[in-house]
Scaffold this motif. Structure first.
Motif, PDB file in Angstrom:
ATOM      1  N   ARG A 147       0.844  -1.208   0.000  1.00 24.39           N
ATOM      2  CA  ARG A 147       0.000   0.000   0.000  1.00 24.39           C
ATOM      3  C   ARG A 147       0.871   1.247   0.000  1.00 24.39           C
ATOM      4  N   GLN A 148       1.844   1.243   0.886  1.00 28.01           N
ATOM      5  CA  GLN A 148       2.737   2.411   1.018  1.00 28.01           C
ATOM      6  C   GLN A 148       3.440   2.705  -0.305  1.00 28.01           C
ATOM      7  N   GLU A 149       3.976   1.654  -0.898  1.00 30.63           N
ATOM      8  CA  GLU A 149       4.700   1.841  -2.169  1.00 30.63           C
ATOM      9  C   GLU A 149       3.789   2.413  -3.242  1.00 30.63           C
ATOM     10  N   LYS A 150       2.601   1.832  -3.362  1.00 27.88           N
ATOM     11  CA  LYS A 150       1.666   2.265  -4.405  1.00 27.88           C
ATOM     12  C   LYS A 150       1.212   3.703  -4.190  1.00 27.88           C
ATOM     13  N   VAL A 151       0.894   4.026  -2.949  1.00 26.20           N
ATOM     14  CA  VAL A 151       0.403   5.380  -2.660  1.00 26.20           C
ATOM     15  C   VAL A 151       1.495   6.412  -2.937  1.00 26.20           C
ATOM     16  N   HIS A 152       2.727   6.101  -2.529  1.00 23.86           N
ATOM     17  CA  HIS A 152       3.826   7.043  -2.768  1.00 23.86           C
ATOM     18  C   HIS A 152       4.084   7.229  -4.261  1.00 23.86           C
ATOM     19  N   LYS A 153       3.965   6.140  -5.014  1.00 20.05           N
ATOM     20  CA  LYS A 153       4.178   6.233  -6.463  1.00 20.05           C
ATOM     21  C   LYS A 153       3.100   7.117  -7.097  1.00 20.05           C
ATOM     22  N   LEU A 154       1.859   6.888  -6.693  1.00 24.39           N
ATOM     23  CA  LEU A 154       0.747   7.683  -7.248  1.00 24.39           C
ATOM     24  C   LEU A 154       0.901   9.162  -6.895  1.00 24.39           C
ATOM     25  N   MET A 155       1.283   9.427  -5.640  1.00 25.22           N
ATOM     26  CA  MET A 155       1.436  10.822  -5.213  1.00 25.22           C
ATOM     27  C   MET A 155       2.568  11.493  -5.988  1.00 25.22           C
ATOM     28  N   LYS A 156       3.630  10.730  -6.228  1.00 27.76           N
ATOM     29  CA  LYS A 156       4.765  11.275  -6.992  1.00 27.76           C
ATOM     30  C   LYS A 156       4.332  11.594  -8.428  1.00 27.76           C
ATOM     31  N   ASN A 157       3.620  10.646  -9.043  1.00 26.72           N
ATOM     32  CA  ASN A 157       3.152  10.849 -10.417  1.00 26.72           C
ATOM     33  C   ASN A 157       2.235  12.069 -10.539  1.00 26.72           C
ATOM     34  N   MET A 158       1.387  12.238  -9.535  1.00 28.50           N
ATOM     35  CA  MET A 158       0.426  13.353  -9.564  1.00 28.50           C
ATOM     36  C   MET A 158       1.017  14.660  -9.019  1.00 28.50           C
ATOM     37  N   ASN A 159       2.252  14.568  -8.586  1.00 25.77           N
ATOM     38  CA  ASN A 159       2.935  15.740  -8.037  1.00 25.77           C
ATOM     39  C   ASN A 159       2.208  16.305  -6.802  1.00 25.77           C
ATOM     40  N   ILE A 160       1.801  15.414  -5.907  1.00 24.38           N
ATOM     41  CA  ILE A 160       1.099  15.852  -4.691  1.00 24.38           C
ATOM     42  C   ILE A 160       1.786  15.309  -3.430  1.00 24.38           C
ATOM     43  N   GLU A 161       3.048  14.944  -3.576  1.00 21.52           N
ATOM     44  CA  GLU A 161       3.775  14.407  -2.416  1.00 21.52           C
ATOM     45  C   GLU A 161       3.865  15.408  -1.270  1.00 21.52           C
ATOM     46  N   ALA A 162       3.996  16.670  -1.648  1.00 23.51           N
ATOM     47  CA  ALA A 162       4.176  17.714  -0.624  1.00 23.51           C
ATOM     48  C   ALA A 162       2.942  17.887   0.264  1.00 23.51           C
ATOM     49  N   ILE A 163       1.797  17.450  -0.223  1.00 27.65           N
ATOM     50  CA  ILE A 163       0.569  17.649   0.568  1.00 27.65           C
ATOM     51  C   ILE A 163       0.045  16.324   1.123  1.00 27.65           C
ATOM     52  N   SER A 164       0.905  15.320   1.190  1.00 30.29           N
ATOM     53  CA  SER A 164       0.431  13.984   1.575  1.00 30.29           C
ATOM     54  C   SER A 164      -0.199  13.950   2.970  1.00 30.29           C
ATOM     55  N   ARG A 165       0.291  14.787   3.882  1.00 30.32           N
ATOM     56  CA  ARG A 165      -0.238  14.785   5.254  1.00 30.32           C
ATOM     57  C   ARG A 165      -1.335  15.835   5.461  1.00 30.32           C
ATOM     58  N   GLN A 166      -1.600  16.604   4.417  1.00 28.43           N
ATOM     59  CA  GLN A 166      -2.626  17.656   4.532  1.00 28.43           C
ATOM     60  C   GLN A 166      -4.019  17.029   4.547  1.00 28.43           C
ATOM     61  N   ARG A 167      -4.910  17.642   5.311  1.00 31.43           N
ATOM     62  CA  ARG A 167      -6.280  17.100   5.360  1.00 31.43           C
ATOM     63  C   ARG A 167      -7.034  17.485   4.089  1.00 31.43           C
ATOM     64  N   ALA A 168      -7.868  16.569   3.630  1.00 27.86           N
ATOM     65  CA  ALA A 168      -8.564  16.757   2.350  1.00 27.86           C
ATOM     66  C   ALA A 168      -9.446  18.010   2.338  1.00 27.86           C
ATOM     67  N   GLU A 169      -9.973  18.378   3.493  1.00 24.55           N
ATOM     68  CA  GLU A 169     -10.876  19.540   3.567  1.00 24.55           C
ATOM     69  C   GLU A 169     -10.176  20.847   3.220  1.00 24.55           C
ATOM     70  N   THR A 170      -8.840  20.837   3.307  1.00 23.31           N
ATOM     71  CA  THR A 170      -8.103  22.087   3.131  1.00 23.31           C
ATOM     72  C   THR A 170      -7.512  22.228   1.726  1.00 23.31           C
TER      73      THR A 170
END
Lengths: 204, 230
Positions: A106-129
């Motif tokens: 799960r961790q590997e897949k999620v990190h890969k997807l976040m990297k591809n979408m260029n959203i790694e920097a906001i990985s810990r941000q809450r969705a509401e924000t």
């Protein structure tokens, strides 16, 4: 996944909102679905997604009727996706979690997807924000996490910044090349449909 | 005026000196009301979610009845439970009348329509989108239920607190089925009512202050938890 729609009739309170005699979505193709407001584009996507089973006619998935197992193969992102009230990471992880995928994978897949979408920097941000563009990227990453064979996109790139649109289109192309999935892409933007889709269908 | 001031002073000392009778009443009140809310939540949460999401014939009628029953007077509930638990009633053989168990039953019946109605309303308004999103992401029915509980956890908590507030502040039902027996079924509200009628204000004031403090504390905790990222 190949989708065939035959003699489809959808009514709301005795009023016909969608009528399709014969429509075919070829496996591995990106199909643009165009049409005026109220022409039934979103209704058709809801029916194909299996969320709306109250209709007349047939919708066939690889030649067979809808089964609960089909849900595992279908992904959908709407114009205003609902992100769960948790972090970006947790949102993307959700479809993997409900499928019982081990934590390490799960961790590997999620990190890969976040990297591809260029959203790694906001990985810990809450969705509401998140901003509209960020939310769409997260929703798309979440839909792709389970690697659907059929991806339904309901005006996913409307009302977001051009940069985010290009990132999303690019990632969709990459995903499409990797998996040869079927994509049905609802849009009002003819230019985008011509640029992004293999074929276009106009609903009247 | 002096009487009121003296009442406050005596009440303050009763609180800080841990007066056994005062604290016994407070603890009993909390146990009875919290038990009622917890029992109620066990079936209100799943039932409210199911009602909010499911489409069926007669749903409108059920929702109207539910909304109407949210404001049922507590004395009516008390009377109903009394008739059920009295010696000649259908559950008289259980011997529960004038016990804390009878008070818990009465308060459970009292808060259930309120909690159920609020949960149903919340899920009806915003639950379908979460259900659809969950299904599209591969969740099964049980996982969707858990997802909805997680998404609405703060809303549900506020609804349960509304139920707790109704339970702990009501006097009619617990008075009827509990009998306000000293050392056994006396709770804060019934004690305040009794002490007022006897003109002994210090205990009433002390309990009134404690009731207000409980309300304040609960609200602080809820609003702090409601927006943890702020």
């Amino acid at each position: 996944m190949e989708i065939t729609v035959k003699n489809l009739l959808k009514k709301y309170n005795d009023k016909t909102v969608l009528k399709i005699l014969d429509l075919h979505f070829t496996k591995g193709q990106i199909t643009g679905l165009l049409g005026d407001n109220g022409s039934g584009k979103s209704t058709l996507l809801h029916i194909i997604s299996g969320l709306d089973l109250d209709y007349e006619g047939e919708v066939l998935y690889e030649g067979a009727c809808f089964k609960e197992e089909n849900r595992q193969l279908i992904g959908m992102v709407s114009q205003k996706p609902y992100l769960f009230k948790r972090s970006v990471y947790d949102n993307i992880e959700y479809p993997l979690k409900v499928r019982g995928v081990p934590k390490q994978i799960r961790q590997e897949k999620v990190h890969k997807l976040m990297k591809n979408m260029n959203i790694e920097a906001i990985s810990r941000q809450r969705a509401e924000t998140l901003s509209g563009g960020e939310a769409q990227k997260v929703a798309l990453a979440r839909a792709l996490a389970a690697r659907p064979a059929l991806l339904l996109l309901d005006e996913t790139t409307s009302n977001i910044h051009e940069d985010a649109v290009l990132t999303i289109e690019e990632q969709l192309k990459v995903y499409h090349q990797e998996t040869n999935c079927t994509i049905i892409f609802v849009t009002h933007n003819r230019m985008q449909a011509e640029r992004f889709c293999d074929q276009c269908i106009c609903l009247n | 005026m002096n009487e009121i001031a003296n009442g406050f002073i005596k009440a303050f000392w009763m609180i800080v000196s841990f007066d056994p009778e005062l604290y016994e009443i407070i603890i009993r009140s909390l146990v009875v009301s919290l038990s009622a809310v917890m029992i109620s939540s066990l079936f209100c949460v799943p039932l409210g979610i199911w009602l909010g999401l499911k489409r069926f014939k007669g749903k409108q009628l059920i929702s109207r009845l539910l909304y109407a029953s949210m404001s049922t007077p507590s004395v009516v509930i008390g009377l109903l439970i009394l008739l059920m638990l009295s010696r000649r009633g259908p559950f008289g053989f259980l011997g529960l009348l004038y016990t804390p168990s009878a008070m818990i039953i009465a308060q459970t019946v009292l808060v259930t329509p309120l909690v159920l109605g609020l949960i149903y309303h919340t899920v009806k308004q915003r639950g379908r989108q979460i259900q659809q999103e969950g299904l599209l992401l591969g969740a099964d029915s049980f996982q969707v239920m858990i997802l909805i509980i997680r998404e609405f956890k703060m809303d549900f908590l506020v609804h349960l607190i509304a139920g707790f507030s109704r339970a702990i502040s009501e006097v009619g039902a617990v008075m009827i089925v509990g009998g306000n027996i000293k050392g056994s079924t006396r709770v804060m509200t019934t004690t305040i009512a009794l002490m007022n009628s006897m003109g002994e204000y210090d205990m009433s004031i002390a309990l009134g202050v404690v009731l207000l403090l409980i309300s304040l504390l609960v609200n602080i905790v809820v609003y702090k938890e409601a927006e943890p990222w702020k």
